[in-house]
Scaffold this active site. Structure first.
Site, PDB file in Angstrom:
ATOM      1  CG  ASN A 181      -0.401  -0.157   2.601  1.00  0.00           C
ATOM      2  OD1 ASN A 181       0.759  -0.605   2.608  1.00  0.00           O
ATOM      3  ND2 ASN A 181      -0.925   0.550   3.481  1.00  0.00           N
ATOM      4  CE  LYS A 204       7.245 -11.541   0.958  1.00  0.00           C
ATOM      5  NZ  LYS A 204       6.798 -10.660  -0.372  1.00  0.00           N
ATOM      6  N   PRO A 205       9.725  -7.422  -0.229  1.00  0.00           N
ATOM      7  CG  PRO A 205      10.732  -5.751  -1.535  1.00  0.00           C
ATOM      8  CD  PRO A 205      10.854  -7.173  -1.230  1.00  0.00           C
ATOM      9  N   GLY A 255       1.818  -5.817   7.675  1.00  0.00           N
ATOM     10  CA  GLY A 255       0.828  -6.437   6.594  1.00  0.00           C
ATOM     11  C   GLY A 255      -0.459  -6.628   7.714  1.00  0.00           C
ATOM     12  CD  GLU A 277       4.446  -0.950  13.143  1.00  0.00           C
ATOM     13  OE1 GLU A 277       3.393  -0.607  13.320  1.00  0.00           O
ATOM     14  OE2 GLU A 277       5.562  -0.829  14.028  1.00  0.00           O
ATOM     15  CB  CYS A 311      -2.196   0.605   8.291  1.00  0.00           C
ATOM     16  SG  CYS A 311      -0.953   1.786   8.468  1.00  0.00           S
ATOM     17  CD  GLU A 409      -7.396  -3.342   7.759  1.00  0.00           C
ATOM     18  OE1 GLU A 409      -7.064  -4.597   7.743  1.00  0.00           O
ATOM     19  OE2 GLU A 409      -6.533  -2.476   7.979  1.00  0.00           O
TER      20      GLU A 409
HETATM   21  P1  NAD Z   1      -0.406  -9.482   3.874  1.00  0.00           P
HETATM   22  O1  NAD Z   1      -0.124  -9.792   5.424  1.00  0.00           O
HETATM   23  O2  NAD Z   1      -1.336 -10.292   2.934  1.00  0.00           O
HETATM   24  O3  NAD Z   1       0.992  -9.170   3.214  1.00  0.00           O
HETATM   25  C1  NAD Z   1       1.897  -8.581   3.827  1.00  0.00           C
HETATM   26  C2  NAD Z   1       3.295  -9.042   3.188  1.00  0.00           C
HETATM   27  O4  NAD Z   1       3.408 -10.145   4.048  1.00  0.00           O
HETATM   28  C3  NAD Z   1       3.690  -9.114   1.696  1.00  0.00           C
HETATM   29  O5  NAD Z   1       4.806  -8.919   1.499  1.00  0.00           O
HETATM   30  C4  NAD Z   1       3.330 -10.657   1.714  1.00  0.00           C
HETATM   31  O6  NAD Z   1       3.867 -11.191   0.460  1.00  0.00           O
HETATM   32  C5  NAD Z   1       3.880 -11.190   2.516  1.00  0.00           C
HETATM   33  N1  NAD Z   1       3.351 -12.451   3.405  1.00  0.00           N
HETATM   34  C6  NAD Z   1       2.093 -13.173   2.989  1.00  0.00           C
HETATM   35  N2  NAD Z   1       1.870 -14.241   3.459  1.00  0.00           N
HETATM   36  C7  NAD Z   1       3.090 -14.473   4.329  1.00  0.00           C
HETATM   37  C8  NAD Z   1       3.431 -15.555   5.069  1.00  0.00           C
HETATM   38  N3  NAD Z   1       2.894 -16.819   4.996  1.00  0.00           N
HETATM   39  N4  NAD Z   1       4.643 -15.709   5.446  1.00  0.00           N
HETATM   40  C9  NAD Z   1       5.443 -14.409   5.490  1.00  0.00           C
HETATM   41  N5  NAD Z   1       5.129 -13.293   4.491  1.00  0.00           N
HETATM   42  C10 NAD Z   1       3.983 -13.394   4.017  1.00  0.00           C
HETATM   43  O7  NAD Z   1      -0.998  -7.971   3.879  1.00  0.00           O
HETATM   44  P2  NAD Z   1      -1.827  -7.264   2.681  1.00  0.00           P
HETATM   45  O8  NAD Z   1      -3.316  -7.572   2.773  1.00  0.00           O
HETATM   46  O9  NAD Z   1      -1.223  -7.310   1.295  1.00  0.00           O
HETATM   47  O10 NAD Z   1      -1.489  -5.773   3.385  1.00  0.00           O
HETATM   48  C11 NAD Z   1      -2.632  -4.840   3.994  1.00  0.00           C
HETATM   49  C12 NAD Z   1      -2.774  -5.181   5.293  1.00  0.00           C
HETATM   50  O11 NAD Z   1      -1.487  -4.532   5.749  1.00  0.00           O
HETATM   51  C13 NAD Z   1      -4.028  -4.411   5.995  1.00  0.00           C
HETATM   52  O12 NAD Z   1      -4.594  -5.025   7.021  1.00  0.00           O
HETATM   53  C14 NAD Z   1      -3.050  -3.014   6.557  1.00  0.00           C
HETATM   54  O13 NAD Z   1      -3.964  -2.453   7.668  1.00  0.00           O
HETATM   55  C15 NAD Z   1      -1.876  -3.616   6.975  1.00  0.00           C
HETATM   56  N6  NAD Z   1      -0.878  -2.421   6.997  1.00  0.00           N
HETATM   57  C16 NAD Z   1      -0.434  -2.334   8.073  1.00  0.00           C
HETATM   58  C17 NAD Z   1       0.221  -1.189   8.390  1.00  0.00           C
HETATM   59  C18 NAD Z   1       0.925  -0.512   9.873  1.00  0.00           C
HETATM   60  O14 NAD Z   1       1.822   0.128   9.976  1.00  0.00           O
HETATM   61  N7  NAD Z   1       0.094  -0.912  10.844  1.00  0.00           N
HETATM   62  C19 NAD Z   1       0.945  -0.531   7.182  1.00  0.00           C
HETATM   63  C20 NAD Z   1       0.405  -0.893   6.011  1.00  0.00           C
HETATM   64  C21 NAD Z   1      -0.455  -1.842   5.784  1.00  0.00           C
END
Ligand code: NAD
Length: 540
Positions: A181, A204-205, A255, A277, A311, A409
């Protein structure tokens, strides 16, 4: 045909817009040489690639080579070697590299913004927040390095004879897993304090926004950080994320709460630390004495910045009964006046969502609410005429606990309005649910708003502002309570998480056992008298 991007000459070379008179959408592409130069930085030997497409027009942007678990191991091996040398450099040298990064980011901000808009689809003004935030972070840690990391003297057990100092030792190699995001700032900002503290990073982005993260790695090298210090791997989180957790000395994850839980389990198994986070369902409170114009303006930014894919953005607004109608009128009018567009230039207030998956989630939340009786005050539908994943900024009223968007959310441009009679009730409802990331309070009485803030179970509370006041105040920690996270970014906590605390005590003249032929019993008596004396003298 290729042409300079009209939004920022000198940025990555792109095509478009193809027929602006008749089609508001544009068609953009990156020069293959540009993407090839970025993806060369990856440790990725699988022989397979993943396509990155632009949410502006769904056109392909790049094919990104994918990493294997072996590549992750290789990245850690290189990072470990680089970290050994880096941890021996002077703190001033590391801080100077951060300050050079600050300047470089400001110089190349148009290129950075272009890439962010192309990959994420967000409005240009929201993309600008990213280089801004990274530059602020680089300057903050560059300028406060000694304050956080210098060894500290502590009082020793025997005054004058026990000298104690506490050192901050780098953890080693930090694994950073980041979301799509805020593809540039999330890939980079948490890593800057890690580097300053003497660590290396394996990043790992998210697969959807690899190019912005690779540009971040290039800028680090240009700022003078050793090349191998920041490794980047690419691949689906469930496939290679485990290999990172298995090797890192600390994991910084941003995430979803669901993935955060998995990361925490993996880290617990290895007894390593992590910061998480995570998500939120953030509340905004409009008190009866609020400046309603300010509150409505803030509510638009709070709810629809980056199309709500933020977020800390607000998905629930609680408004005092006395001002509800006047606030809603202003909020709806301002939302309807927003400029929507899937283009690269300045002027849009909101861009599209990033993907079909995001569009499906947002659509499902709104359809579910409407089917169960919620009223749409504005928005409420997809806008394929503007872009493939466009959804209008949407304000709902009459949302009830049986609707998905009440507590879950949405992570999109959808906000629910609720009326409240008394403030204690508003605070209780704001605290409902399992999240606790960010809150906002609008009131002209700062003291009262700050007093209410103490009862809100969120890691950050903004008064008369949506989220930027806390997010950009880098000296203060930022993070979530409850299921919104663990640990904090920013401030001292944001850098000390990447260090081990080491206490070194040097003892002079006396030892901690009987001396000069003293018996154990006499020693015990002398020590007991000593303890009483120290308490009388007021020693801690
Ligand atoms: P996600 O958890 O699906 O993915 C985030 C990252 O984790 C990606 O790089 C993804 O490839 C990786 N990932 C996914 N599964 C994994 C696993 N099993 N092991 C290791 N890595 C893995 O999140 P998303 O849906 O892509 O992002 C949106 C979420 O992130 C929302 O809930 C948002 O609120 C949250 N977010 C929080 C903050 C904060 O600062 N609190 C900031 C940005 C986003």
């Amino acid at each position: 045909m290729s042409a300079q991007n009209p939004a920022s000459p000198g940025g990555p070379v792109v095509e478009g817009p193809h027929d602006p008179e008749h089609d508001p959408r544009a068609s953009y592409a990156l020069e293959p040489e540009y993407t090839a130069a970025l993806t060369r930085r990856l440790v990725a030997t699988s022989g397979t690639t993943a396509e990155v497409r632009s949410p502006l027009d769904d056109a392909p942007l790049a094919h990104v080579p994918q990493s294997t678990e072996g590549d992750v191991a290789d990245a850690f091996a290189r990072a470990r070697k680089a970290q050994l040398a880096w941890s021996r450099t002077r703190l001033d040298e590391r801080a100077a590299a951060l300050l050079r990064l600050h300047d470089l980011i400001l110089e190349r901000q148009e290129e950075i913004i272009d890439l962010i808009v192309l990959e994420s689809g967000k409005a240009r003004k929201h993309a600008f927040d990213e280089p801004l935030h990274v530059a602020l972070t680089a300057r903050y840690y560059g300028r406060t390095a000694h304050q956080h990391l210098d060894s500290e003297r502590k009082s020793g057990v025997v005054p004058g004879l026990t000298r104690v100092e506490v050192n901050r030792v780098p953890k080693g190699v930090v694994g950073i897993i980041s979301p799509w995001n805020y593809p540039f700032t999330m890939a980079l900002c948490d890593g800057l304090p890690a580097l300053l503290a003497g660590n290396a990073v394996v990043a790992k982005p998210d697969a959807q926004t690899m190019l912005s993260a690779l540009l971040a790695a290039e800028l680090l090298e240009q700022a003078g950080f050793p090349k191998d210090l920041w490794q980047v791997v690419a691949g689906p989180g469930p496939e290679i994320g485990g290999a990172i957790v298995a090797r890192a000395d600390y994991v910084c994850f941003t995430g979803s709460t669901a993935t955060g839980r998995l990361i925490a389990k993996g880290c617990a198994e290895r007894l390593i630390g992590c910061s998480l986070e995570l998500g939120g369902k953030n509340p905004l409170l409009v008190l009866r004495d609020a400046d309603l114009e300010k509150a409505a303006e803030g509510a638009v930014r709070a709810s629809f910045s980056n199309s709500g894919q933020l977020c800390v953005s607000m998905e629930r607004i609680f408004v005092a009964d006395q001002v509800y109608d006047r606030f809603v009128e202003r909020f709806v009018a301002r939302t309807q006046a927003m400029t929507l567009g899937a283009t690269m230039d300045w002027g849009n207030d909101m861009g599209p969502l990033i993907s079909q998956q995001q569009l499906d989630t947002v659509t499902a939340h709104v359809e579910d609410a409407v089917a169960k009786g919620a009223r749409v005050l504005t928005g409420g539908k997809a806008r394929p005429d503007l872009g493939p994943y466009f959804f209008e900024p949407t304000i709902l009223e009459g949302v009830t606990p049986d609707m998905t968007c009440f507590g879950k959310e949405t992570f999109g441009p959808v906000v629910s309005l609720y009326r409240f009679q008394d403030e204690a009730d508003a605070v209780a409802r704001a605290n409902d649910g399992q999240y606790g990331l960010n809150a906002s309070i609008y009131s002209q009485d700062g003291d009262r708003a700050r007093a209410i803030a103490r009862f809100i179970k969120c890691g950050t509370v903004n008064i008369n502002e949506a989220f930027a006041a806390t997010f950009a105040s880098l000296d203060a920690p930022m993070g979530g309570m409850r299921e919104s996270g663990m640990g904090r970014r920013q401030g001292s906590e944001g850098i000390l998480r990447y260090t081990e605390t080491q206490s070194v005590a040097t003892q002079r003249l006396i030892r901690f056992s009987p001396q000069f032929g003293m018996s154990d019993e006499t020693y015990a008596k002398v020590m007991t008298a000593n303890l009483r004396l120290m308490k009388k003298l007021g020693r801690a």
